[in-house]
Design an enzyme around this catalytic site. Structure first.
Site, mmCIF file in Angstrom:
data_model
loop_
_atom_site.group_PDB
_atom_site.id
_atom_site.type_symbol
_atom_site.label_atom_id
_atom_site.label_comp_id
_atom_site.label_asym_id
_atom_site.label_seq_id
_atom_site.Cartn_x
_atom_site.Cartn_y
_atom_site.Cartn_z
ATOM 1 N N GLY A 186 0.791 -1.210 0.000
ATOM 2 C CA GLY A 186 0.000 0.000 0.000
ATOM 3 C C GLY A 186 0.830 1.271 0.000
ATOM 4 O O GLY A 186 0.318 2.340 0.320
ATOM 5 N N ARG A 187 2.091 1.155 -0.327
ATOM 6 C CA ARG A 187 3.029 2.278 -0.346
ATOM 7 C C ARG A 187 3.196 2.918 1.028
ATOM 8 O O ARG A 187 3.679 4.056 1.136
ATOM 9 C CB ARG A 187 2.610 3.327 -1.390
ATOM 10 C CG ARG A 187 2.468 2.774 -2.810
ATOM 11 C CD ARG A 187 2.382 3.851 -3.857
ATOM 12 N NE ARG A 187 3.662 4.555 -3.995
ATOM 13 C CZ ARG A 187 4.701 4.095 -4.695
ATOM 14 N NH1 ARG A 187 4.635 2.921 -5.310
ATOM 15 N NH2 ARG A 187 5.805 4.803 -4.780
#
Length: 209
Positions: A186-187
């Site tokens: 999800g960065r």
């Protein structure tokens, strides 16, 4: 095959070594064992006296608590920029491991004794190349460069140990920050930074991704 450095492993404060150079040694050993093609390749960013930046990839040749060392022609673009503006950044882009290390700090030349000791263990072809190339200067064509190499070969024919050129040597980056970046899903990556604090100690900070 599952990546042993997968994003779900993360990097926590509890994972860190007590100092940046021990932590770097851990990750560098991982990069060597992975194995990556050039684990010691790093992007060196410099800027001239007017602040105009430039970057290139060089090879790390040593590190310890005093910093990171690489060697180059002091008359090259990076050499001239480091003379005019002795600060640099380093980036170790270990993409297959979802890891990156970034460094920023002041730069100094290593001692001549250190330069000569390293130059002595370089392959002879690389030694001759250091004499032949006026690094970063404009040359008319490849033939001119090959001619300079032949001239250097002839100059040192019969010489057992090629000396280090006076314009060639090492730089040491003494870090003020060293950031360890671990990719996450999800960065929402983990970024833990060692920062040189007032008084000479090191603070550990978590940065937002």
């Amino acid at each position: 095959m599952r990546n042993e450095y997968a994003a779900d492993l993360g990097l926590t404060e509890a994972d860190l070594a007590p100092d940046w150079h021990s932590q770097f040694a851990r990750w560098f050993a991982d990069a060597v064992a992975h194995p990556l093609p050039e684990p010691n390749a790093m992007v060196v960013g410099t800027a001239d006296a007017r602040g105009r930046p430039s970057g290139r990839t060089v090879l790390l040749k040593g590190f310890d608590a005093d910093g990171f060392v690489f060697y180059t022609n002091h008359l090259s673009r990076k050499g001239a920029e480091l003379t005019a503006n002795p600060w640099a950044s380093l980036v170790f882009p270990w993409f297959p491991m979802q890891r990156q290390v970034t460094v920023a700090g002041r730069v100094e030349q290593v001692t001549r004794a250190e330069t000569e000791a390293y130059f002595a263990v370089r392959p002879r072809g690389s030694q001759l190349g250091a004499w032949a190339s006026t690094q970063s200067a404009v040359v008319p064509d490849r033939a001119a460069l090959d001619a300079e190499y032949r001239a250097a070969t002839e100059r040192f024919a019969g010489v057992e140990e090629v000396p280090a050129p006076p314009h060639w040597g090492g730089f040491r980056v003494r870090p003020e920050t060293v950031e360890f970046w671990q990719g996450r899903a999800g960065r929402l990556h983990d970024r833990l930074r060692f920062r040189l604090a007032d008084g000479g100690g090191w603070a550990v900070e978590r940065l937002a991704p």
